[in-house]
Design a protein around this motif. Sequence first.
Motif, PDB file in Angstrom:
ATOM      1  N   GLY A 223      -6.688  -8.793  12.859  1.00  0.00           N
ATOM      2  CA  GLY A 223      -7.008  -9.995  12.080  1.00  0.00           C
ATOM      3  C   GLY A 223      -6.858  -9.797  10.588  1.00  0.00           C
ATOM      4  O   GLY A 223      -6.316 -10.650   9.883  1.00  0.00           O
ATOM      5  N   HIS A 224      -7.327  -8.661  10.089  1.00  0.00           N
ATOM      6  CA  HIS A 224      -7.243  -8.403   8.645  1.00  0.00           C
ATOM      7  C   HIS A 224      -5.796  -8.224   8.206  1.00  0.00           C
ATOM      8  O   HIS A 224      -5.396  -8.715   7.145  1.00  0.00           O
ATOM      9  CB  HIS A 224      -8.056  -7.155   8.300  1.00  0.00           C
ATOM     10  CG  HIS A 224      -7.914  -6.731   6.878  1.00  0.00           C
ATOM     11  ND1 HIS A 224      -8.364  -7.501   5.823  1.00  0.00           N
ATOM     12  CD2 HIS A 224      -7.353  -5.623   6.312  1.00  0.00           C
ATOM     13  CE1 HIS A 224      -8.098  -6.888   4.688  1.00  0.00           C
ATOM     14  NE2 HIS A 224      -7.487  -5.747   4.953  1.00  0.00           N
ATOM     15  N   ALA A 225      -5.001  -7.511   9.010  1.00  0.00           N
ATOM     16  CA  ALA A 225      -3.612  -7.231   8.636  1.00  0.00           C
ATOM     17  C   ALA A 225      -2.746  -8.488   8.729  1.00  0.00           C
ATOM     18  O   ALA A 225      -1.880  -8.723   7.877  1.00  0.00           O
ATOM     19  CB  ALA A 225      -3.036  -6.131   9.531  1.00  0.00           C
ATOM     20  N   TRP A 226      -2.952  -9.286   9.785  1.00  0.00           N
ATOM     21  CA  TRP A 226      -2.101 -10.467   9.999  1.00  0.00           C
ATOM     22  C   TRP A 226      -2.642 -11.724   9.323  1.00  0.00           C
ATOM     23  O   TRP A 226      -1.916 -12.707   9.188  1.00  0.00           O
ATOM     24  CB  TRP A 226      -1.955 -10.734  11.506  1.00  0.00           C
ATOM     25  CG  TRP A 226      -1.247  -9.629  12.246  1.00  0.00           C
ATOM     26  CD1 TRP A 226      -0.589  -8.566  11.699  1.00  0.00           C
ATOM     27  CD2 TRP A 226      -1.136  -9.473  13.668  1.00  0.00           C
ATOM     28  NE1 TRP A 226      -0.071  -7.747  12.679  1.00  0.00           N
ATOM     29  CE2 TRP A 226      -0.387  -8.286  13.909  1.00  0.00           C
ATOM     30  CE3 TRP A 226      -1.588 -10.210  14.760  1.00  0.00           C
ATOM     31  CZ2 TRP A 226      -0.087  -7.831  15.179  1.00  0.00           C
ATOM     32  CZ3 TRP A 226      -1.299  -9.758  16.042  1.00  0.00           C
ATOM     33  CH2 TRP A 226      -0.544  -8.582  16.245  1.00  0.00           C
ATOM     34  N   GLY A 227      -3.911 -11.693   8.931  1.00  0.00           N
ATOM     35  CA  GLY A 227      -4.531 -12.878   8.343  1.00  0.00           C
ATOM     36  C   GLY A 227      -5.320 -13.648   9.389  1.00  0.00           C
ATOM     37  O   GLY A 227      -4.758 -14.047  10.417  1.00  0.00           O
ATOM     38  N   TRP A 228      -6.620 -13.866   9.120  1.00  0.00           N
ATOM     39  CA  TRP A 228      -7.482 -14.494  10.122  1.00  0.00           C
ATOM     40  C   TRP A 228      -7.091 -15.932  10.424  1.00  0.00           C
ATOM     41  O   TRP A 228      -7.420 -16.454  11.499  1.00  0.00           O
ATOM     42  CB  TRP A 228      -8.937 -14.438   9.659  1.00  0.00           C
ATOM     43  CG  TRP A 228      -9.478 -13.042   9.657  1.00  0.00           C
ATOM     44  CD1 TRP A 228      -9.707 -12.247   8.565  1.00  0.00           C
ATOM     45  CD2 TRP A 228      -9.844 -12.260  10.791  1.00  0.00           C
ATOM     46  NE1 TRP A 228     -10.184 -11.020   8.956  1.00  0.00           N
ATOM     47  CE2 TRP A 228     -10.287 -11.005  10.321  1.00  0.00           C
ATOM     48  CE3 TRP A 228      -9.837 -12.503  12.172  1.00  0.00           C
ATOM     49  CZ2 TRP A 228     -10.718  -9.992  11.178  1.00  0.00           C
ATOM     50  CZ3 TRP A 228     -10.272 -11.489  13.027  1.00  0.00           C
ATOM     51  CH2 TRP A 228     -10.713 -10.263  12.537  1.00  0.00           C
ATOM     52  N   THR A 229      -6.403 -16.581   9.505  1.00  0.00           N
ATOM     53  CA  THR A 229      -5.998 -17.977   9.739  1.00  0.00           C
ATOM     54  C   THR A 229      -4.525 -18.090  10.142  1.00  0.00           C
ATOM     55  O   THR A 229      -4.002 -19.199  10.234  1.00  0.00           O
ATOM     56  CB  THR A 229      -6.247 -18.820   8.475  1.00  0.00           C
ATOM     57  OG1 THR A 229      -5.521 -18.252   7.363  1.00  0.00           O
ATOM     58  CG2 THR A 229      -7.729 -18.856   8.140  1.00  0.00           C
ATOM     59  N   SER A 230      -3.870 -16.944  10.388  1.00  0.00           N
ATOM     60  CA  SER A 230      -2.461 -16.987  10.787  1.00  0.00           C
ATOM     61  C   SER A 230      -2.333 -17.532  12.208  1.00  0.00           C
ATOM     62  O   SER A 230      -3.262 -17.473  13.012  1.00  0.00           O
ATOM     63  CB  SER A 230      -1.841 -15.585  10.710  1.00  0.00           C
ATOM     64  OG  SER A 230      -2.429 -14.735  11.685  1.00  0.00           O
ATOM     65  N   GLY A 231      -1.154 -18.042  12.504  1.00  0.00           N
ATOM     66  CA  GLY A 231      -0.909 -18.616  13.823  1.00  0.00           C
ATOM     67  C   GLY A 231      -1.078 -17.605  14.939  1.00  0.00           C
ATOM     68  O   GLY A 231      -1.594 -17.933  16.020  1.00  0.00           O
ATOM     69  N   ARG A 232      -0.651 -16.358  14.683  1.00  0.00           N
ATOM     70  CA  ARG A 232      -0.753 -15.332  15.723  1.00  0.00           C
ATOM     71  C   ARG A 232      -2.202 -15.046  16.087  1.00  0.00           C
ATOM     72  O   ARG A 232      -2.555 -14.954  17.273  1.00  0.00           O
ATOM     73  CB  ARG A 232      -0.065 -14.038  15.262  1.00  0.00           C
ATOM     74  CG  ARG A 232       1.442 -14.082  15.350  1.00  0.00           C
ATOM     75  CD  ARG A 232       2.040 -12.701  15.094  1.00  0.00           C
ATOM     76  NE  ARG A 232       1.861 -12.257  13.717  1.00  0.00           N
ATOM     77  CZ  ARG A 232       2.269 -11.084  13.244  1.00  0.00           C
ATOM     78  NH1 ARG A 232       2.874 -10.222  14.058  1.00  0.00           N
ATOM     79  NH2 ARG A 232       2.089 -10.749  11.987  1.00  0.00           N
ATOM     80  N   ILE A 233      -3.059 -14.909  15.069  1.00  0.00           N
ATOM     81  CA  ILE A 233      -4.462 -14.580  15.327  1.00  0.00           C
ATOM     82  C   ILE A 233      -5.176 -15.753  15.996  1.00  0.00           C
ATOM     83  O   ILE A 233      -5.924 -15.575  16.972  1.00  0.00           O
ATOM     84  CB  ILE A 233      -5.183 -14.190  14.025  1.00  0.00           C
ATOM     85  CG1 ILE A 233      -4.593 -12.877  13.482  1.00  0.00           C
ATOM     86  CG2 ILE A 233      -6.679 -14.048  14.260  1.00  0.00           C
ATOM     87  CD1 ILE A 233      -4.737 -11.694  14.419  1.00  0.00           C
ATOM     88  N   ILE A 234      -4.963 -16.955  15.491  1.00  0.00           N
ATOM     89  CA  ILE A 234      -5.592 -18.134  16.108  1.00  0.00           C
ATOM     90  C   ILE A 234      -5.128 -18.295  17.550  1.00  0.00           C
ATOM     91  O   ILE A 234      -5.921 -18.587  18.451  1.00  0.00           O
ATOM     92  CB  ILE A 234      -5.280 -19.401  15.287  1.00  0.00           C
ATOM     93  CG1 ILE A 234      -5.956 -19.314  13.910  1.00  0.00           C
ATOM     94  CG2 ILE A 234      -5.744 -20.655  16.038  1.00  0.00           C
ATOM     95  CD1 ILE A 234      -5.603 -20.443  12.972  1.00  0.00           C
ATOM     96  N   GLY A 235      -3.829 -18.045  17.778  1.00  0.00           N
ATOM     97  CA  GLY A 235      -3.296 -18.132  19.137  1.00  0.00           C
ATOM     98  C   GLY A 235      -3.913 -17.097  20.062  1.00  0.00           C
ATOM     99  O   GLY A 235      -4.232 -17.384  21.219  1.00  0.00           O
ATOM    100  N   LEU A 236      -4.099 -15.873  19.543  1.00  0.00           N
ATOM    101  CA  LEU A 236      -4.713 -14.821  20.353  1.00  0.00           C
ATOM    102  C   LEU A 236      -6.158 -15.157  20.703  1.00  0.00           C
ATOM    103  O   LEU A 236      -6.595 -14.984  21.845  1.00  0.00           O
ATOM    104  CB  LEU A 236      -4.655 -13.485  19.607  1.00  0.00           C
ATOM    105  CG  LEU A 236      -3.291 -12.782  19.545  1.00  0.00           C
ATOM    106  CD1 LEU A 236      -3.341 -11.600  18.592  1.00  0.00           C
ATOM    107  CD2 LEU A 236      -2.874 -12.306  20.940  1.00  0.00           C
ATOM    108  N   PHE A 237      -6.910 -15.634  19.713  1.00  0.00           N
ATOM    109  CA  PHE A 237      -8.297 -16.005  19.981  1.00  0.00           C
ATOM    110  C   PHE A 237      -8.387 -17.142  21.000  1.00  0.00           C
ATOM    111  O   PHE A 237      -9.217 -17.097  21.923  1.00  0.00           O
ATOM    112  CB  PHE A 237      -9.004 -16.418  18.687  1.00  0.00           C
ATOM    113  CG  PHE A 237      -9.566 -15.269  17.907  1.00  0.00           C
ATOM    114  CD1 PHE A 237     -10.463 -14.385  18.494  1.00  0.00           C
ATOM    115  CD2 PHE A 237      -9.201 -15.060  16.587  1.00  0.00           C
ATOM    116  CE1 PHE A 237     -10.987 -13.320  17.785  1.00  0.00           C
ATOM    117  CE2 PHE A 237      -9.732 -13.998  15.859  1.00  0.00           C
ATOM    118  CZ  PHE A 237     -10.623 -13.122  16.459  1.00  0.00           C
ATOM    119  N   ALA A 238      -7.537 -18.147  20.828  1.00  0.00           N
ATOM    120  CA  ALA A 238      -7.553 -19.281  21.756  1.00  0.00           C
ATOM    121  C   ALA A 238      -7.200 -18.833  23.164  1.00  0.00           C
ATOM    122  O   ALA A 238      -7.856 -19.211  24.145  1.00  0.00           O
ATOM    123  CB  ALA A 238      -6.582 -20.356  21.271  1.00  0.00           C
TER     124      ALA A 238
END
Length: 494
Positions: A223-238
């Motif tokens: 999350g820190h490296a990719w950005g917590w609001t990035s599409g990849r992180i939001i997609g992973l959480f979802a």
Amino acid sequence: MKVSKDDLQQVRFWPIMIAIFFGSFVSILSMSTINIAIPILSEHFHSDLSKIQWTITGFMLASGTIAPITGYLGERFSYKRLYALALVGFTVFSLLCAIAWDAPSLIAFRIIQGAFSGLIMPATMTIVYQVIPREKQPIAISLWSLSAMMAPAIGPTLSGWLLQNWSWHWLFLLNVPVGLIATYLVIRLIPFYRLSVPKRFDAIGLITVVIGSLTLLVAFSEGHAWGWTSGRIIGLFATGVVVLGLFIWRELRAETPLLNVRVLTNARFSLTLIISSIVTISLYSGTFLTPIFLQNIQHVTPLDTGLILLPASLAMALCMPLVGKLYSVVGPRILIFVGIALIAVGTLTLSWLSVDVSRGYILFWMIVRNVGIAFATMPASNAGMEQIPRTLSGHATSMSNWVRNVFGSFAIALFTSVLAAQSTKHATDLAAGGIQDKAVIGMQSFTMSVNDVYLLATFIVLVALPLSLFVGKRSAEKEASAPAAVAVKAEIAK
């Protein structure tokens, strides 16, 4: 089936605990020795730090992903066989890590090593609750916890000494003889038993829990490296939340669940699991922040960092047997409350660091903090497991280790992000205040951000303080103290 006196005599407390101690110790030791070797590994393999960091991240991901299925595997193959297999696999891949020829091979071997390591802690914890008589379980869990505490106590110091006098290969080669000894002890000292055998394999449950766990753990890790609001992180959480929701829905309806999530309907178990998770988050603040502060701000060598942290870790380890004896006298509530209070005091005082703070100050308050961890962790674990039937103890320990792995990853992600964000903010404020020296700004801003994270960890652990008041003594049970595992000796012999 009735339990005979001959059966009871075969339950030998110390031989079983020795076999459990060695395996748990070597598993946790491998996690704590490699942390300070990351820069050396990066230089040796000519690889950047973000890539080499996956020797830690991949290990944790694999450990966390495998934990939920330990209950099924233990019932299917017996916990003795699962434990022995996990030790063999861990030892083999420790050797392969030592002879890794490049960064990708080392990362791959570490990930598989992490999967085997992830089986060890829940398997050993389950053996305690299925084989050891009820009245001896508090001291047994204290010894089990002691093995987990001693490893990080000596891990950084041992790692620093090996790196300074030998080479990084010995961080992995060290596991080989210990792993072989542990495997031999398991085969010789732990009785073979099975309380129940699953009727079928829940493939859908396996797929959903692996995907759900992996996506959440990757999201927390990156999350820190990719950005917590990035599409990849939001997609992973979802994806993780949805898939884990499907997993829970599946397990509630499956005839033979991969992980029996109904253990969470036990209010005492769920309450203590919440407390343990909160303590885990606070625990990671110290193991994460203090070494970074000592090395980055006070320029302490890795070996000296380990030596500074050693007394606190040893104090935590040495308190474990005492806590096990006190548990039977005063019960879990007082011990957990005192433990959380000490953690909060120790963590709060560590939020008052300065660039030139004495190492004695850090050492003292780390001791206070770690003694609190010793007082809180074992009583919280044992209080929750006391009311779980032995036949479900494997699923309960799998659930417990799974949740703690997820919260451990969450803690590291949270503290890393807050540390970076606050460091930038404080640097900007200091520059705006007229400080021109970039080196001074860097040290001051980093120290202030470390204090912010410790303060956050204090607030987090205080949430568990009122919860501890609801953990009362276990009600009297009619269940015989003799281990049910021995009672199924006819099944054992098959």
